[in-house]
Enzyme design. Structure first.
Site, short mmCIF file in Angstrom:
data_model
loop_
_atom_site.label_atom_id
_atom_site.label_comp_id
_atom_site.label_asym_id
_atom_site.label_seq_id
_atom_site.Cartn_x
_atom_site.Cartn_y
_atom_site.Cartn_z
N LYS A 155 0.85 -1.19 0.00
CA LYS A 155 0.00 0.00 0.00
C LYS A 155 0.89 1.24 0.00
O LYS A 155 1.46 1.63 1.02
CB LYS A 155 -0.93 0.06 1.22
CG LYS A 155 -2.05 1.05 0.95
CD LYS A 155 -2.62 1.71 2.19
CE LYS A 155 -1.84 2.89 2.68
NZ LYS A 155 -1.73 4.04 1.76
N GLU A 230 9.89 1.71 10.48
CA GLU A 230 10.93 2.71 10.14
C GLU A 230 10.24 4.05 10.25
O GLU A 230 9.38 4.38 9.42
CB GLU A 230 11.42 2.50 8.69
CG GLU A 230 12.09 1.18 8.42
CD GLU A 230 13.51 1.10 8.91
OE1 GLU A 230 14.00 2.12 9.47
OE2 GLU A 230 14.13 0.05 8.76
N CYS A 264 13.67 11.14 6.13
CA CYS A 264 13.74 10.69 7.52
C CYS A 264 15.17 10.80 8.06
O CYS A 264 15.37 10.93 9.25
CB CYS A 264 13.24 9.26 7.63
SG CYS A 264 14.10 8.16 6.51
N GLU A 357 10.19 16.75 14.14
CA GLU A 357 10.61 16.50 12.76
C GLU A 357 9.86 17.49 11.87
O GLU A 357 8.63 17.45 11.79
CB GLU A 357 10.24 15.07 12.37
CG GLU A 357 10.71 14.70 10.99
CD GLU A 357 10.33 13.27 10.61
OE1 GLU A 357 9.19 12.86 10.88
OE2 GLU A 357 11.19 12.57 10.04
P1 NAD Z 1 2.46 8.66 7.30
O1 NAD Z 1 2.80 8.00 8.56
O2 NAD Z 1 1.46 9.73 7.29
O3 NAD Z 1 1.97 7.61 6.20
C1 NAD Z 1 2.76 6.49 5.85
C2 NAD Z 1 1.86 5.44 5.24
O4 NAD Z 1 0.95 4.96 6.24
C3 NAD Z 1 0.99 5.92 4.09
O5 NAD Z 1 0.91 4.91 3.11
C4 NAD Z 1 -0.36 6.14 4.75
O6 NAD Z 1 -1.43 6.03 3.86
C5 NAD Z 1 -0.37 4.99 5.76
N1 NAD Z 1 -1.26 5.17 6.89
C6 NAD Z 1 -1.67 6.32 7.47
N2 NAD Z 1 -2.48 6.07 8.51
C7 NAD Z 1 -2.59 4.73 8.60
C8 NAD Z 1 -3.29 3.85 9.48
N3 NAD Z 1 -4.03 4.31 10.50
N4 NAD Z 1 -3.17 2.52 9.29
C9 NAD Z 1 -2.41 2.04 8.29
N5 NAD Z 1 -1.73 2.82 7.42
C10 NAD Z 1 -1.81 4.15 7.58
O7 NAD Z 1 3.87 9.16 6.73
P2 NAD Z 1 4.16 10.06 5.45
O8 NAD Z 1 3.65 11.42 5.77
O9 NAD Z 1 3.71 9.37 4.22
O10 NAD Z 1 5.75 10.04 5.44
C11 NAD Z 1 6.51 10.89 6.21
C12 NAD Z 1 7.00 10.21 7.47
O11 NAD Z 1 7.67 9.00 7.13
C13 NAD Z 1 8.02 11.03 8.21
O12 NAD Z 1 7.78 10.98 9.59
C14 NAD Z 1 9.35 10.33 7.91
O13 NAD Z 1 10.36 10.52 8.85
C15 NAD Z 1 8.92 8.92 7.82
N6 NAD Z 1 9.90 8.15 7.06
C16 NAD Z 1 10.71 7.26 7.72
C17 NAD Z 1 11.67 6.56 7.03
C18 NAD Z 1 12.57 5.58 7.71
O14 NAD Z 1 13.09 4.70 7.04
N7 NAD Z 1 12.75 5.64 9.01
C19 NAD Z 1 11.81 6.73 5.66
C20 NAD Z 1 10.96 7.64 5.02
C21 NAD Z 1 10.00 8.34 5.74
#
Ligand code: NAD
Length: 456
Positions: A155, A230, A264, A357
């Site tokens: 997803k 992650e 991230c 962040e």
């Molecule tokens: P997000 O947490 O808003 O969404 C990530 C994914 O989760 C999306 O596909 C979203 O649709 C899904 N999602 C949202 N709510 C959900 C739920 N209740 N149940 C299941 N799935 C759900 O993150 P984002 O805004 O897409 O990305 C940015 C964040 O990701 C930042 O905090 C960044 O640091 C983090 N990030 C971490 C890494 C790492 O490897 N540590 C890498 C890239 C991004």
């Protein structure tokens, strides 16, 4: 509710594509397809699974430019970065193509017989990914999961689903059997949530925000699902006075403004030894001024727009606080979610801009007196994902590296992500490791078998 999702191009604010919007029903159907495909996929001989993964890598390489352009347009990232990321996708599949034949176990002497372990695939694995490095982060999960014999439901983030959809098509074209890779593009709270709660999903591999990661871990507890997370970061870029300051200042901007800060691993807290602060800031101003911000598809662009208007609003809220703006770069006007690279200095580590962040092109500079204070400031964060240490003193670099509560560090460099080395966080940056030789461990269970050789 709408049956389609509008996918927007961040550099123009125009609709780039309309795609079917997956909800809970589509998630269920994808899990059912993956479940049906699992017995045959796990039974594919390791060498054949390896060959299929190589074919997939070849097919992705053939589509390299078209995938890069699609990623650049959908995520608003510079085309050169997108090419590098899709290159990493190809490399990730090649790396894990060797894994099916290396899923090794142990042989353990036990009384009365022989004990040994085998690694079994988990079954259906749900992969939930963010919008900042869409296909790259998906590949970090897809490749080891498939190599270990699992089937997957991916997803992608609803803002950037296009390369994932293309990936599903390319996987079929490369010869992966139907149902092994299933992509559902829909909202997290509905489609993602359903995958997390689904009783036929054995594991969730999630990359995204700490807040959503926390809710996923809680929801997955209902079915005791395996989870790897992650999550976010607020990494320190520690610059000692004895470092090559010009080099540190030259690469610091891309360590935080790369991908418009939506990274991230962004080294968004720049910790500078007080005695070198003025020299460092002069050099930093020059390198921030030289950043080329603009059209993601123009060759030479180094920073594009933010992903959305909402993200721009969030980022802007960090710039109007107490911390003074020391450096402000350029950004285009007009359509597109642009935000100029910004450096706040001096900032206290207690300031909101230093603690949260930001996920945008805003860096904070925090002066420190000595090594002990640098380590204390760097560790004073709920996060622990990445970071850099700049010094010419090798022993000090290693001492500091060992003291930092962080999963991935670099010394005299701002890069720390490699296909062949583990990647993941300490503290609230998550748990589990992706990439590197052991990533398949997270997609397998260890089974112990005892074979009795004595008659009683
Ligand atoms: P997000 O947490 O808003 O969404 C990530 C994914 O989760 C999306 O596909 C979203 O649709 C899904 N999602 C949202 N709510 C959900 C739920 N209740 N149940 C299941 N799935 C759900 O993150 P984002 O805004 O897409 O990305 C940015 C964040 O990701 C930042 O905090 C960044 O640091 C983090 N990030 C971490 C890494 C790492 O490897 N540590 C890498 C890239 C991004």
């Amino acid at each position: 509710m709408s049956e389609t999702l509008d996918v927007v191009e961040p550099a123009t604010e125009a609709v780039l594509a309309q795609i079917p919007r997956a909800g809970a029903e589509e998630a269920d159907a994808a899990v059912a397809r993956a479940k049906a495909a699992f017995p045959a996929w796990r039974a594919v001989a390791p060498a054949d699974r390896a060959r299929l993964l190589h074919r997939l890598a070849d097919a992705l390489a053939e589509h390299h430019e078209e995938l890069s352009v699609l990623e650049a347009r959908n995520a608003g990232k510079p085309i050169a970065d997108a090419r590098g990321e899709i290159g990493m996708v190809v490399d990730t599949f090649r790396y894990y193509a060797a894994a099916p034949e290396r899923l090794l176990g142990d042989t353990i002497p036990v009384p009365g017989g022989l004990g040994f372990t085998v690694r079994e695939p988990l079954g259906v694995v749900a992969l939930i990914t963010p919008w900042n490095f869409p296909l790259t982060i998906a590949a970090w999960k897809l490749a080891p999961a498939l190599a270990a014999g699992n089937t997957v439901v991916l997803k992608p983030a609803e803002l950037t689903p296009l390369t994932a959809i293309e990936f599903e098509r390319i996987a079929l074209e490369a010869g992966l059997p139907e149902g092994v890779v299933n992509v559902v593009a829909g909202p997290g709270r509905e489609c993602g949530r359903r995958l997390v709660e689904h009783p036929d999903v054995a594991k969730v591999a999630f990359t995204g925000s700490t807040e959503v990661g926390r809710s996923i871990a809680a929801a997955a507890a209902g079915t005791i699902k395996r989870v790897t997370l992650e999550l976010g970061g607020k990494s320190a870029n520690i610059v000692f006075a004895d470092a090559d300051l010009e080099r540190a200042a030259a690469v610091a901007p891309l360590a935080v403004f790369g991908n418009a800060g939506q990274d991230c691993c962004a080294r968004s807290r720049i910790l500078v030894e007080s005695s070198a602060l003025d020299r460092f800031m002069d050099a930093l101003e020059e390198s921030v001024g030289a950043l080329r911000v603009g059209d993601p598809l123009a060759e030479g662009t180094q920073m594009g727009p933010l992903i959305s208007a909402g993200q721009r609003e969030t980022v802007a809220s960090f710039v109007n606080g107490d911390a003074p703006v020391a450096i402000r770069g350029e950004a285009p006007e007009g359509p597109g979610f642009w935000f100029a690279p910004t450096v706040l200095c001096p900032v206290s580590n207690d300031d909101r801009a230093a603690r949260e962040e930001i996920f945008g092109p805003v860096a904070v500079v925090i002066p420190f007196r000595d090594e002990a204070e640098a380590v204390a400031l760097a560790n004073d964060s709920i996060y622990g994902l990445s970071g850099s240490i700049w010094t010419r003193d090798g022993a000090k670099a290693l001492r500091v590296a060992r003291s930092l509560e962080s999963g991935v560090l670099s010394i005299n460099s701002n890069t720390s992500v490699r296909v062949s080395t583990p990647f993941g966080g300490f503290k609230q940056s998550g748990y589990g490791r992706e990439l590197g030789p052991h990533a398949t461990d997270a997609y397998t269970e260890v089974k112990t078998i005892y074979y009795a050789t004595d008659s009683q």
